[in-house]
Design an enzyme around this catalytic site. Structure first.
Site, PDB file in Angstrom:
ATOM      1  CG  HIS A  89      -1.683  -1.144   1.399  1.00 36.81           C
ATOM      2  ND1 HIS A  89      -3.180  -0.543   1.657  1.00 36.81           N
ATOM      3  CD2 HIS A  89      -2.375  -2.378   0.807  1.00 36.81           C
ATOM      4  CE1 HIS A  89      -4.248  -1.607   1.601  1.00 36.81           C
ATOM      5  NE2 HIS A  89      -3.035  -2.581   1.352  1.00 36.81           N
ATOM      6  CG  HIS A 130      -3.513  -8.745  -2.375  1.00 36.09           C
ATOM      7  ND1 HIS A 130      -4.992  -9.645  -3.065  1.00 36.09           N
ATOM      8  CD2 HIS A 130      -4.571  -7.269  -2.548  1.00 36.09           C
ATOM      9  CE1 HIS A 130      -6.006  -8.039  -3.162  1.00 36.09           C
ATOM     10  NE2 HIS A 130      -5.636  -7.696  -2.275  1.00 36.09           N
ATOM     11  CB  CYS A 183      -9.082  -2.377  21.790  1.00 38.61           C
ATOM     12  SG  CYS A 183     -10.734  -2.327  20.805  1.00 38.61           S
ATOM     13  CB  CYS A 236     -28.041   5.871  15.287  1.00 44.74           C
ATOM     14  SG  CYS A 236     -27.043   5.204  15.030  1.00 44.74           S
ATOM     15  CG  MET A 288     -18.790  -4.146  -1.514  1.00 44.93           C
ATOM     16  SD  MET A 288     -18.135  -3.349   0.278  1.00 44.93           S
ATOM     17  CE  MET A 288     -20.192  -3.952   0.824  1.00 44.93           C
TER      18      MET A 288
END
EC number: 1.16.3.4
Length: 1048
Positions: free
Chosen positions: A122, A182, A338, A693, A1033
């Site tokens: 990337h 990939h 987190c 929302c 997608m």
């Protein structure tokens, strides 16, 4: 997750001059990886540690903490014999690859593993033969060699650190990028093949270190899904003591293989994050994974700067790339965790050590100066989520049979209903805690929230906390300077001494916290005057029980004596969250108190659990929140904040008005666990509007309220001068829509990946619907007769299911002549525009109605925006069902005369909608079952597999490479929208220009991105969420050579 995205602009960049050749020798090896590390396991006291055994303990049908993985290693030279040791904190991540703009990077890859892999970067430029990604792209022979490196083989990848791929003007000197294998990217990454790539501005490195930086760390937050690993079968055989007993489809088994980790280490076992107090520290952060990977990386005890904004929590999603800077403060052992509360329990934490190296302090000592003293108690209340008992939107009783609200408000033998015993923070006048402060009308909207704690830079905040409840509790602040004694939580490893008394205040106990607000934690020059922050009790269950309140940290001199912000008429604090009452400390009390047969309650029953998930704002549901009222023309500040878990992805939409946030004009604010925003609004239309929302489940579940704008003596007429007028003739038309007209690209992809996969979304099998569905779409016509449709031009072919791309300038009045040619009522309503009424009138079948959209200044770009910004239009008769039935389109609003004066060359415009079309919510589901299922009589609409088969992961309504028309030439100026572009980066405005190749989209998000294609070829464009990739997608875009540019 429902993800939107709409519109892009490209900017022509200069050519690159190569500065330096850099060679990296990277090998792929297979190894046994221990998520608990080889160090002694560290269990966190502040976290429910019983969870660690679920993930780390092996057994007859459990793998445990050790898994076979494939990882990238760096070697000294082309012989691949001597490994270069990497920092221990990198975990299983590959070595750091660094390049300055202008460098040429040679990656010599050798595959020592037992199956094929690749290297895909990337944020650097490459030609097709160095892409390292396999998909149908019309390449052959030499251009395919990089797509699959077989075991024992080598491949050279040549990458260019071009200026247009490098840090943007406002980016920091070095920015986060990644590389990974990939072939099947989700499976390759889950198997371990992921690493950091850092792209720096020219001359910003000194011997591979960023100048003026003492320490740098790279951290990946990820729920590594070992169920997706290529080595799952092998791991079962190696580490399960009775592998034949393993059921791979068993949900508990699958959950045990989801490793909630930082760089591959779970439950605080990541080694090596050590620094000195006053060190200048650079953090490179990224997320990877699936829909569950909604991360809020929180640095306890520290405050950071990212993109020139002050932050303490950084939100990470699959392939989100962030960098942040901090000056380490407060010697001690701090947690990097987190704050998605489910992830916190499951082990997603690490420790970092700030050591006292006797460096002189950069911060002023303001302890005890300008003290603001608050007296706050925690106490029990009975809280009613909807005191009126009525849905303010439908006017129905909340327990009406068949209503969306019934599931949450029904009370009975095994249902609690809409009232719960909760714990709340409340303010008192003094340390006797005998006189509770009454809330005035301006505080009525706070609801369940604690009192507002307000402070300016230079202040000391003193909070005397009294615990009137029956559980140990605390107050943990976010966004101020704290030391270990005043942090309000405890998480140190076992055996490190007794917890400080402020970490848990016993029932009937009292503790006084002291926090400071030095300038280093206050607003930056780019931030708003006040930063929205929060405080809560320091255990995960405490927040769900109700213990949370708002805090604001403001510039010096900006507050009145009463804590209100100067020069502002109204201030509102909103806390949208799914209060999970199943996680409350008081669940058992509530079962006993409110159910009529408590002994029959099964706390593990899914329907019971769902009934206790209260989709609320400030503890109110379905329009029951009081006090959201203001006057036309008021200056209004909205402070939004959230906490919770991965379901707490919110798109908070303010109908009827827009706001400014960080210089950007929007009407929908995105919130995630432990994030906060300050929004400025000047309402210009009187009426009652919605604040809600846009996340579908939250909207139907009651996370929606009403706010009222009154004239208050103002003149009601609109004095803005609208000089331009545009008229569009739009109809709602029912069509047969095929999400995948051709299966060729999909089948070729699986052939290249050497996988033979069935497709639950497109294959009809015995009773599924398949790829074709009846839908309703917006289509444009030439005039009011609605006889002749407007033919889409070549550059509009990509729109697919979307309605026409409408345009307007600031100062325009847009007339939408809408004809409903469908069989049920619909409407057309746009975000961002000004309308005469807050009510959108439905149009009955066969009728024609005119909707007028005005485009005042507040509908156009803010000073931090691109010149043209995207909005969305859709039908609002039933917002959820209308959308999933197909009614949505883009509206592009530009600054006045921008296209005529600043942009005489016509740009290409591409609007992309990333949306999981949930056909189960379509008005036409029954029609589609009858028409397209081979055995409609066998269909069970409640069957989970059937429902999943109808969730179509599409880009503009197309799946698996079926979206056509994304074609541009080298050097074209283009408008685009998407998540990850192979081959190119883009720029985006955020009060300055930033560069990336991945952009995050959430419910209600629209963003203008700017990209100039430089490299010819067919390139992949896809969502980087694991399940969304596998579900289709993804598509391709084509960059053609520019015939005017001579070769060479």
């Amino acid at each position: 997750m429902k993800i939107f995205l709409l519109c892009i602009f490209l900017i022509l960049c200069g050519t690159s001059v190569w500065a330096k050749d850099k060679h990296y020798y990277i090998g792929i090896i297979e190894t046994a990886w221990n998520y608990a590390s080889d160090h002694a396991e560290k269990k966190l006291i502040s976290v429910d540690t019983e969870h660690s055994n679920i993930y780390l303990q092996n057994g007859p049908n459990r793998i445990g903490s050790v898994y076979k993985k494939a990882v990238y290693l760096q070697y000294t030279d082309e012989n691949f014999r001597t490994v270069i040791e990497k920092p221990v904190w990198l975990g299983f991540l590959g070595p750091i690859i660094k390049a300055e703009t202008g460098d040429k990077v040679y990656v010599h890859l050798k595959n020592f593993a037992s199956r094929p892999y690749t290297f895909h970067a990337h944020g650097l430029t490459y030609y097709k033969e160095h892409e390292g990604a396999i998909y149908p792209d019309n390449t052959t022979d030499l251009q395919k060699a990089d797509d699959k490196v077989q075991p024992g083989e080598q491949c050279l990848y040549i990458l260019h650190a071009n200026p247009e791929q490098g840090p943007g003007e406002e980016d920091s000197n070095c920015v986060t990028r990644i590389y990974h294998s990939h072939i099947d990217a989700p499976k390759d990454i889950a198997s371990g093949l992921i690493g950091p790539l850092i792209h720096c501005k020219k001359d910003s490195l000194d011997e591979e270190k960023e100048k003026n930086i003492d320490k740098e760390f790279v951290v990946m937050f990820s729920v590594v899904d070992e169920n997706l690993s290529w080595y799952l079968e092998e791991n079962i055989k190696t580490y399960c003591s009775e592998p034949e007993k393993v059921e791979q489809d068993n949900e508990d088994f699958q959950e045990s293989n989801r490793m909630y980790s930082v760089n591959g280490y779970a439950f605080g076992s990541l080694p090596g994050l050590s620094m000195c107090a006053e060190d200048r520290v650079k953090w490179y952060l990224f997320g990877m994974g699936n829909e569950i990977d909604v991360h809020a990386a929180f640095f306890h005890g520290q405050v950071l700067t990212s993109k020139n904004y002050r932050v303490d929590t950084i939100n990470l999603f699959p392939a989100t790339l962030f960098d942040a800077f901090m000056v380490a403060q407060n010697p001690g052992q701090w947690m990097l965790s987190c704050q998605n509360l489910n992830h916190l329990k499951a082990g997603l934490q690490a420790f970092f050590w700030v050591q006292d190296c006797k460096k002189s302090s950069s911060e002023d000592n303001i302890h005890g100066k300008n003290v603001r003293h608050y007296y706050i108690a925690a106490e029990e209340v009975i809280w009613n989520y909807a005191p009126s008992g009525i849905d303010a939107f439908t006017k129905e009783n909340l327990r009406a049979p068949g209503s969306a609200s019934e599931a949450f408000f029904e009370q009975g033998p095994t249902r609690i209903g809409g009232s719960y015993k909760k714990l709340v923070y409340r303010e008192y006048t003094d340390a006797s805690f005998s006189n509770q402060k009454e809330r005035g009308p301006e505080e009525e909207h706070l609801g369940i929230l604690g009192p507002v704690i307000a402070a300016e830079v230079g202040d000391t905040i003193r909070v005397t906390f009294h615990n009137k409840a029956a559980h140990p509790l605390s107050i943990e602040p976010i966004g101020v300077r704290v030391d270990k004694n005043n942090e309000g939580t405890y998480y140190s490893p076992t055996g490190s001494g007794p917890p400080p008394s402020g970490s848990h205040v016993a029932p009937k106990g009292t503790f006084t916290y002291e926090w400071t607000v030095p300038k280093e934690v206050g607003p930056t020059y780019k931030d708003p005057v006040c930063l929205a922050k929060m405080y809560y009790s320091g255990s995960t269950k405490d927040i769900f029980t109700g213990l949370i309140g708002p805090m604001k940290i403001c510039r010096n001199g900006s507050l009145l004596a009463n804590g209100r912000l100067k020069n502002v008429d109204k201030e509102f604090y909103l806390f949208p969250t799914v209060f999970d009452e199943n996680e409350s400390l008081l669940l058992d009390d509530n079962i006993k108190m409110f159910t009529t047969a408590p002994d029959q309650v099964d706390k593990e029953n899914e329907d019971f659990q769902e009934s206790n998930k209260m989709h609320s704002m400030n503890g109110f549901m379905y329009g029951n929140q009081p006090g959201l009222s203001m006057c036309q023309g008021d200056s209004v500040m909205w402070y939004l904040f959230s906490a919770g878990n991965e379901v707490d992805i919110h798109g908070i939409y303010f109908s009827g008005n827009t706001y400014l946030s960080r210089g950007e004009r929007r009407d929908t604010a995105n919130l995630f666990p432990q994030t906060s925003l300050s929004l400025f609004m000047q309402p210009d239309t009187a009426g009652t509007f919605d604040v809600e929302c846009l996340t579908t489940d939250h909207y139907t579940g009651g996370m929606k309220q009403k706010y009222t704008v009154s004239q208050c003596g103002q003149r009601s007429e609109d004095l803005y001068l609208y000089l331009g007028e545009r008229t569009y003739y739009i109809a709602a038309v029912e069509v047969e829509w095929d999400y995948s007209p051709s299966r060729k690209w999909e089948k070729e992809l699986h052939h290249l990946q050497e996988q033979n996969l069935s497709n639950a979304f497109l294959d009809k099998e015995e009773f599924y619907i398949g790829s074709k569905y009846k839908k309703v779409v917006y289509r444009q016509f030439t005039d009011s007769t609605f006889q002749v449709p407007v033919e889409r031009k070549g550059e509009e072919e990509h729109l697919g299911i979307l309605g026409p791309q409408l345009h307007a300038d600031v100062g325009d009045k847009v007339n939408i002549i809408f004809k409903n040619m469908a069989t049920r009522p619909y409407s057309i309503h746009a975000h961002g525009v000004k309308t005469e009424s807050s009510t959108v009138t439905p149009t009955a079948p066969g009728e024609t109605r005119t909707y007028i959209w005005k485009i005042p200044e507040r509908s156009g770009a803010g000073m931090g925006d691109s010149p043209c910004i995207p909005w969305v239009y859709y039908s609002t008769v039933d917002r959820v069902k209308d959308l999933f039935s197909g009614l949505i389109g883009p509206l592009i609003v530009c600054r006045k005369h921008y296209l005529k004066v600043s942009n005489p060359i016509k740009k290409l415009e591409f609007s992309l909608l990333f949306l999981v079309f949930d056909e189960n919510e379509s008005w036409y589901l029954d029609d589609n079952i009858k028409t397209y299922s081979d055995h409609p009589e066998k269909v069970d609409k409640a069957n989970e597999e059937f429902m999943e088969s109808n969730k179509m992961h599409a880009i503009n309504g197309r799946m698996f490479g079926n979206l056509q028309g994304l074609t541009m030439h080298v050097g074209n100026e283009v408008d685009l929208h998407s998540v990850h572009f192979h081959g190119h980066s883009f720029q985006y405005q955020h009060r300055g220009i930033y560069t990336s190749d991945v952009f995050d989209l959430f419910p209600g998000t629209y963003q203008t991105l700017e990209m100039t294609p430089k490299t010819p070829g067919i390139w992949l464009l896809h969502c980087h969420v694991t399940d969304h990739i596998h579900a289709g997608m993804e598509t391709t875009y084509t960059v053609l050579p520019n015939e005017e540019i001579k070769s060479g």
